[in-house]
Design an enzyme around this catalytic site. Sequence first.
Site, short mmCIF file in Angstrom:
data_model
loop_
_atom_site.label_atom_id
_atom_site.label_comp_id
_atom_site.label_asym_id
_atom_site.label_seq_id
_atom_site.Cartn_x
_atom_site.Cartn_y
_atom_site.Cartn_z
N ARG A 99 11.11 52.39 8.73
CA ARG A 99 10.67 53.08 9.96
C ARG A 99 9.25 53.60 9.88
NH1 ARG A 99 15.80 54.97 9.42
NH2 ARG A 99 17.28 53.85 10.73
N LYS B 122 -3.67 49.19 16.59
CA LYS B 122 -2.81 48.14 17.17
C LYS B 122 -2.42 47.17 16.08
CE LYS B 122 -4.47 47.66 21.91
NZ LYS B 122 -4.99 46.65 22.84
N GLU C 92 -18.26 40.63 19.64
CA GLU C 92 -17.66 41.95 19.86
C GLU C 92 -18.71 43.05 19.71
OE1 GLU C 92 -14.58 42.11 20.94
OE2 GLU C 92 -13.60 40.28 20.21
N LYS D 61 -15.70 52.34 19.19
CA LYS D 61 -14.27 52.07 19.28
C LYS D 61 -13.47 53.33 18.95
CE LYS D 61 -10.44 49.11 18.76
NZ LYS D 61 -9.84 47.84 18.35
N GLU E 162 -3.81 52.94 25.27
CA GLU E 162 -4.32 52.03 26.28
C GLU E 162 -3.71 52.25 27.65
OE1 GLU E 162 -4.41 47.89 25.15
OE2 GLU E 162 -6.02 47.53 26.56
N ARG F 129 -9.29 52.70 27.37
CA ARG F 129 -9.32 51.68 26.33
C ARG F 129 -9.53 50.28 26.92
NH1 ARG F 129 -5.77 51.91 20.72
NH2 ARG F 129 -6.55 49.96 19.87
N ASN G 111 -11.91 45.58 26.74
CA ASN G 111 -11.57 44.20 27.12
C ASN G 111 -12.67 43.52 27.91
OD1 ASN G 111 -9.04 43.95 25.92
ND2 ASN G 111 -8.09 45.12 27.57
N HIS H 222 -13.00 39.77 28.11
CA HIS H 222 -11.75 39.22 27.57
C HIS H 222 -10.85 38.61 28.64
CE1 HIS H 222 -13.09 41.08 23.91
NE2 HIS H 222 -12.02 40.67 23.24
N HIS I 55 -9.86 35.25 27.22
CA HIS I 55 -8.48 34.87 26.92
C HIS I 55 -8.07 33.63 27.72
CE1 HIS I 55 -7.45 39.21 25.48
NE2 HIS I 55 -7.77 38.44 24.46
N HIS J 11 -12.29 33.12 18.69
CA HIS J 11 -12.10 34.20 19.65
C HIS J 11 -13.45 34.74 20.16
CE1 HIS J 11 -10.49 37.71 21.63
NE2 HIS J 11 -11.25 38.49 20.89
N1 NAD Z 1 -5.44 44.94 16.20
C1 NAD Z 1 -6.49 44.81 16.98
O1 NAD Z 1 -6.93 45.75 17.63
C2 NAD Z 1 -7.18 43.48 17.04
C3 NAD Z 1 -8.42 43.38 17.67
C4 NAD Z 1 -9.07 42.15 17.67
C5 NAD Z 1 -8.47 41.06 17.06
N2 NAD Z 1 -7.26 41.20 16.45
C6 NAD Z 1 -6.62 40.06 15.78
O2 NAD Z 1 -7.44 39.65 14.70
C7 NAD Z 1 -7.18 38.29 14.42
C8 NAD Z 1 -8.49 37.59 14.15
O3 NAD Z 1 -9.13 38.21 13.07
P1 NAD Z 1 -10.25 37.47 12.21
O4 NAD Z 1 -11.25 36.88 13.12
O5 NAD Z 1 -10.67 38.41 11.17
O6 NAD Z 1 -9.47 36.21 11.62
P2 NAD Z 1 -8.75 35.91 10.23
O7 NAD Z 1 -8.05 37.10 9.70
O8 NAD Z 1 -7.95 34.69 10.47
O9 NAD Z 1 -9.97 35.56 9.28
C9 NAD Z 1 -10.76 34.44 9.58
C10 NAD Z 1 -10.91 33.52 8.39
O10 NAD Z 1 -11.84 34.08 7.47
C11 NAD Z 1 -11.32 34.08 6.15
N3 NAD Z 1 -11.93 35.25 5.52
C12 NAD Z 1 -11.65 36.53 5.74
N4 NAD Z 1 -12.51 37.32 5.09
C13 NAD Z 1 -13.35 36.50 4.42
C14 NAD Z 1 -14.46 36.72 3.58
N5 NAD Z 1 -14.92 37.95 3.34
N6 NAD Z 1 -15.08 35.64 3.05
C15 NAD Z 1 -14.66 34.40 3.36
N7 NAD Z 1 -13.63 34.12 4.16
C16 NAD Z 1 -12.99 35.17 4.69
C17 NAD Z 1 -9.84 34.10 6.32
O11 NAD Z 1 -9.21 33.49 5.21
C18 NAD Z 1 -9.65 33.28 7.57
O12 NAD Z 1 -9.58 31.92 7.27
C19 NAD Z 1 -6.42 37.74 15.60
O13 NAD Z 1 -5.08 37.53 15.23
C20 NAD Z 1 -6.51 38.84 16.64
O14 NAD Z 1 -5.39 38.89 17.49
C21 NAD Z 1 -6.62 42.38 16.43
ZN ZN Z 2 -11.83 40.50 21.13
#
Ligand code: NAD
Ligand code: ZN
Length: 364
Positions: free
Chosen positions: A121, A143, A185, A227, A237, A241, A245, A248, A252, A265
Site C-alpha cells: 500500500r 505521477k 519540454e 514544474k 491536476e 497543472r 500540457n 500536448h 498526443h 514524444h
Molecule cells: N510521470 C510524468 O509526469 C511523466 C511526464 C512525462 C513523461 N512521462 C513518461 O516518460 C516516459 C518517457 O521517458 P524518457 O523519454 O526518459 O524515455 P525512456 O525512459 O524510455 O528513456 C529513453 C531511452 O534512453 C535510454 N537512456 C536513459 N538514460 C540514458 C543515459 N543517461 N544514457 C544513455 N541512454 C539512456 C533508455 O535506455 C531508453 O532507451 C514515457 O513513458 C512517458 O509517459 C511521465
Molecule cells: Zn510531454
Amino acid sequence: MREITVPVGDRSYPILLGAGILDSLGTHVRAAGIRGSVALVQDQAVAGLFGRRVRRSLEAAGYRVSPVAVPSGEASKSLAQLGALYEAFAGARLDRGSAVVALGGGVIGDLAGFAAATYLRGIDFVQVPTTLLAQVDASVGGKTGIDLPTGKNLVGAFHQPRLVLIDLETLDTMPEAEYRAGFAEVIKYGVIEDACLFDFLESNRDALLGHYPDALLHVVARSCEIKARVVGQDERESGLRAILNYGHTVGHAVETAAGYGEYLHGEAVAIGMAAAGRLSSRLGWLSDEDAERIERLLAGYGLPVRLREPLPEEGLVRAMRLDKKARDGELRFILARAIGRVESAPVLEPDARAALRKIQAAGT
Ligand SMILES: NC(=O)c1ccc[n+]([C@@H]2O[C@H](COP(=O)([O-])OP(=O)(O)OC[C@H]3O[C@@H](n4cnc5c(N)ncnc54)[C@H](O)[C@@H]3O)[C@@H](O)[C@H]2O)c1
Ligand SMILES: [Zn+2]
C-alpha cells in the site's frame, strides 16, 4: 549543487541538481530519512553505465541494496513488468520501511514509482532520472503509472518521491535525438511561464546542445522550479497543472495518428507547440512574429515543426477529441497569450482544423 523544493504540504521534497553528484546519492537518501533496505530498479542500459556507482553509493551509506533490471523501452511500462517488480520486491523482503530507487528515464520512473505506490500500500520512492525529459518533467510531480494495450498511462497513481537527484553528467551518454527531444519540454516551460528562459534558450543553444554544465544547470533547474510551482498549486491536476500540457493536445494526436514510436514524444510535442502557436495567432491571442519565433527556436534545437509525412486530418481530429481536456465533445487547448503566458480555452473545430493544416508536411 542546487536544491529546489516541491511544495506538497507534509510530503514536500527536494530536487537536488548538480554535475557529478551521483556518488552522493546514498548520503542524500539517508538525509531524507529512509532507513530500510533499498530496491534499485534500473533501466538495463543505464545499469551498465551508472548502476555500479549508484549501488556503491547506497551501500556506502549503509543500505542493503537489491538491484532489479528492467528492459529499456516503453514496452516495459506493462502489467507484466509491474508483476515482475512486485515479485522481486517480495524476493528482496522489502518491508514498510524500505524504499524503491528508480534509475533511468521516464519509463523506469513511472513503472518503479507505480510499483512503490502500490507495494504494501505504498513505500518510499526516490527518483534518479537520467534522460533530459525525465529530469525536467517525468521525475517531478508524483505521477506514476503504466500503459495498457489499449492506451498509454491508463493505470496509475499519484505518489510523490521523497527525493529527486539529478546528475546532469548522466545526460552525456544520451543518444543525440533523445537529448534534443527533451528540449521540447524545456522550450515549453519558456512558452508557458518564463520569457527569460525562452531568451536564454535562444542565446545559449550551442552551449546547451554541447552539454555545457552551467547552461544546462540553469535550464534544468528553471524547468524543475516551474514544474514544482505548478504541481505545488495543483497536485492532482484539477486546474493549473493543465498548462503543462501546452503543445500536448496536438502532440498526443500526432503520436496516436502516426502510430507510437514514429515520433519521439518531444518531437510530437514540438509539432503540437507549433500548432498551438498558430492557433493562438489565428485567434488573435499571439502575434504572428511570436508564433514564428517559437517555431524558430524549436527548429534550432533540431525539432520538427511540421509532420514528416502527411497524416489524415480526420485521424488527428478524432485523436484530439479523446484528449483528456476535451469535454462533451468540446475541444480545449492551452493557448499562448504571449511568450511566457498561456491560458486554457475552448476551441471551435474549424479553428483547430486550420491549425492542423499549418503543421501538415511541406508540399501537402
Ligand atoms: N510521470 C510524468 O509526469 C511523466 C511526464 C512525462 C513523461 N512521462 C513518461 O516518460 C516516459 C518517457 O521517458 P524518457 O523519454 O526518459 O524515455 P525512456 O525512459 O524510455 O528513456 C529513453 C531511452 O534512453 C535510454 N537512456 C536513459 N538514460 C540514458 C543515459 N543517461 N544514457 C544513455 N541512454 C539512456 C533508455 O535506455 C531508453 O532507451 C514515457 O513513458 C512517458 O509517459 C511521465
Ligand atoms: Zn510531454
